[in-house]
Enzyme design. Structure first.
Site, PDB file in Angstrom:
ATOM      1  N   ALA A 183       0.865  -1.187   0.000  1.00  9.23           N
ATOM      2  CA  ALA A 183       0.000   0.000   0.000  1.00  9.23           C
ATOM      3  C   ALA A 183       0.901   1.236   0.000  1.00  9.23           C
ATOM      4  O   ALA A 183       1.295   1.729   1.052  1.00  9.23           O
ATOM      5  CB  ALA A 183      -0.929   0.002   1.220  1.00  9.23           C
ATOM      6  N   GLU A 443       5.495  11.900  -0.300  1.00  7.58           N
ATOM      7  CA  GLU A 443       4.230  12.627  -0.065  1.00  7.58           C
ATOM      8  C   GLU A 443       3.468  12.799  -1.376  1.00  7.58           C
ATOM      9  O   GLU A 443       2.748  13.781  -1.566  1.00  7.58           O
ATOM     10  CB  GLU A 443       4.473  13.983   0.584  1.00  7.58           C
ATOM     11  CG  GLU A 443       5.264  13.966   1.873  1.00  7.58           C
ATOM     12  CD  GLU A 443       4.730  12.969   2.886  1.00  7.58           C
ATOM     13  OE1 GLU A 443       3.545  12.587   2.785  1.00  7.58           O
ATOM     14  OE2 GLU A 443       5.487  12.544   3.760  1.00  7.58           O
TER      15      GLU A 443
END
Length: 579
Positions: A183, A443
């Protein structure tokens, strides 16, 4: 004595140019009086801005005189994983964190009742840039104050009282534990399990990977609390503390940011506290956390680029070839000017994005904690909330994408200016280039930022914001003509948006980068025009930026309007087969 605030002409210019007094007024709720007001609260907007200036000067001092001297040794020393699953930071990193804590700089945006400074995010963004200029890897701990912000925004009062004062004092550092082996960008696939024992205590089991400062004291952990739900609705956010059941299994070996520990974590029935409500972990809390992190990385990218540019600028001035300083060679001069303008363009965009985030967050805070009783005022605030949410939905990913790509480009060009010397480890530019390279990856990669930003560009946010900026009238003939060029540029972008919508979503994603670049050119051009009204040098910056930017905009829109889909339709032929 060196100071990274005092020596940065552009940051100090923007500090005065941007309307910090208006921002301070909303940040301080209009400067109320009475016995419940904290004794350190500013009297008025002028007092607040003076306080921001003093804080940034302290940051500039610590960055220049404590953090920067350690940067090289921190990069060489790195971090050490101990047998008990703890991590020992480099000596320089420990000294720098101690200095930041002693200067009361670790609770930058937290309320004063928790020992924080209650600064707007715009001021925090400026601080992150200066810290990153000194040592980009330290920013990955200093810049994680969003962990405490998230606790302040969504946790219950007992958790706030227990943890926030310790964050402000520097006793605690944090991390956001989101990514797992299966993930990464797709956080809906998070599988780390959250379950309740017979006493109702939440516990966490599983593995997290690529966790920045995963050896920190407090980890905000995204976990699946509703196993029957396989998407984001089954995820909640938890606070877990470092301890014998939560260990670092591995430290990643990386290209750059060697002082920042990137950890693989193992959770073995780790006791945890629920943050906010179940099932809102990804849908609300992590999205809020990541938006702040994107602005933080954008500021980190600015700091790295500033550091790299200064090395290149000084080297080009002192290095002589063919009887002259190489800065006088046209090709080098052109490169240095483009580097400086690109840096200031990105800074203008990032600071504006941060400023609008402040307005949105403060308005939302009032709506949630102290909503107006007057119906018209309530209606106005709700209307503004919708406008700022749409605008920031475009500006935040655009700023992260634009600044991080700029940082890699400027650091790479800085190394080019130094030539063979830049490739060696005698100068810090090779470190700046290694450090910059992560900013357009973590990010959210640039490709993901573009996917988010282009929805805002095509969804009306760009058009409304550009029209608002165009309402400014310039009496100066040159600035008026530059503005006319930007108005034509917006019209060209709108033409491209109309065409893209007719072609479908896949075409929008195929040309998303060109659309976002074109939209950013128009918006930054307007920001520069406003700066040019106050500063003669900025007039030259605006002129060159707008002339060059509009040429690229035309080329990008011409390509977009051609309808070319060869990257997708002819992929196998052009990209070639896999061996």
């Amino acid at each position: 004595m060196a100071n990274f605030f005092d020596d940065n002409e552009d940051i100090r210019f923007l500090f005065e140019h941007l309307d910090l007094r208006a921002l301070a007024t909303v940040q301080e709720d209009g400067f109320p009086t009475g016995p419940d007001v904290h004794e350190e609260s500013p009297r008025d907007a002028e007092d607040a801005v003076d306080n921001y200036r003093r804080i940034l000067s302290i940051v500039g001092d610590v960055a220049a005189n404590t953090i920067a001297p350690f940067a090289e040794s921190v990069d060489h020393e790195g971090n050490r994983l101990n047998e008990d699953g703890t991590v020992t930071l480099s000596r320089g990193m420990q000294e720098s964190l101690r200095a930041l804590g002693q200067a009361d700089l670790m609770g930058f945006t937290l309320p004063r009742r928790y020992g924080g400074l209650n600064c707007p995010n715009l001021v925090y963004t400026m601080a992150i840039e200066m810290i990153s200029r000194a040592d980009a890897s330290l920013m990955n701990i200093f810049g994680l104050q969003g962990i405490a912000e998230t606790i302040n925004a969504f946790a219950d009062s007992s958790i706030k009282d227990e943890y926030l004062p310790r964050f402000s004092s520097g006793e605690l550092t944090g991390a956001m534990a989101l990514t797992e082996p299966d993930a990464g960008s797709d956080l809906q696939a998070v599988g780390l399990r959250a379950w309740q024992d017979t006493d109702g205590q939440w516990r966490l089991n599983g593995v997290k990977r690529f966790i920045t400062n995963g050896c920190g004291d407090v980890l905000l952990t995204l976990a699946r609390s509703e196993p029957e739900l396989k998407d984001g609705r089954g995820l909640s956010l938890f606070l877990a503390e470092r301890g014998p059941r939560l260990k670092v299994r591995r430290l990643e070996k990386k290209l750059g940011l060697h002082g920042s520990p990137t950890c693989e974590l193992v959770y073995e029935d780790v006791p945890a506290k629920l943050i906010g409500e179940r099932q809102l972990g990804l849908i609300r809390y992590v999205l809020s956390l990541m938006n702040g992190a994107r602005i933080g990385v954008a500021a980190q990218a600015l700091g790295i680029a500033e550091a790299a540019y200064r090395v290149a600028r000084k080297y080009a001035h002192t290095r002589k070839q063919f009887g002259v300083s190489i800065e006088r060679l046209p090709a080098v001069a052109d490169m240095l000017v483009d580097m400086r303008i690109s840096l200031e363009a990105a800074r203008a965009l990032v600071y504006e994005a941060s400023r609008y985030c402040d307005f949105e967050m403060n308005n939302q805070r009032v709506l949630e904690t102290n909503p107006p009783t007057d119906a018209d005022e309530l209606k106005r605030r709700k209307s503004e909330a919708r406008v700022w949410k749409r605008l920031n939905g475009m500006l935040t990913p655009m700023a992260k994408y634009y600044a991080s790509e700029m940082s890699v480009r400027v650091a790479n060009d800085a190394l080019q200016v130094l030539g063979g010397s830049g490739y060696m480890m005698d100068y810090p530019v090779e470190r700046h280039l290694r450090d910059a390279r992560i900013t357009n990856i973590y990010e959210g990669t640039s490709q993901l930022q573009i996917v988010a930003a282009v929805r805002g560009v095509c969804g009306g946010a760009f058009e409304r914001f550009a029209e608002e900026l165009e309402s400014r009238e310039y009496l100066d003939k040159d600035l008026h003509e530059f503005k006319a060029g930007l108005v034509e540029g917006r019209a060209r972008v709108m033409e491209g948006i109309t065409f893209v919508k007719e072609q479908g979503t896949d075409y929008m994603d195929l040309y998303g980068r060109k659309l976002v670049d074109a939209a950013a050119t128009v918006l930054i051009g307007h920001f520069f025009l406003r700066q040019a009204e106050r500063n003669e040098r900025k007039r030259l910056v605006a002129a060159r930026y707008i002339r060059c930017g509009l040429q690229s905009l035309q080329a990008d829109m011409n390509m977009l309007l051609s309808g070319d889909r060869s990257a997708m339709q002819e992929f196998e032929t052009i990209a070639g087969e896999i061996d």
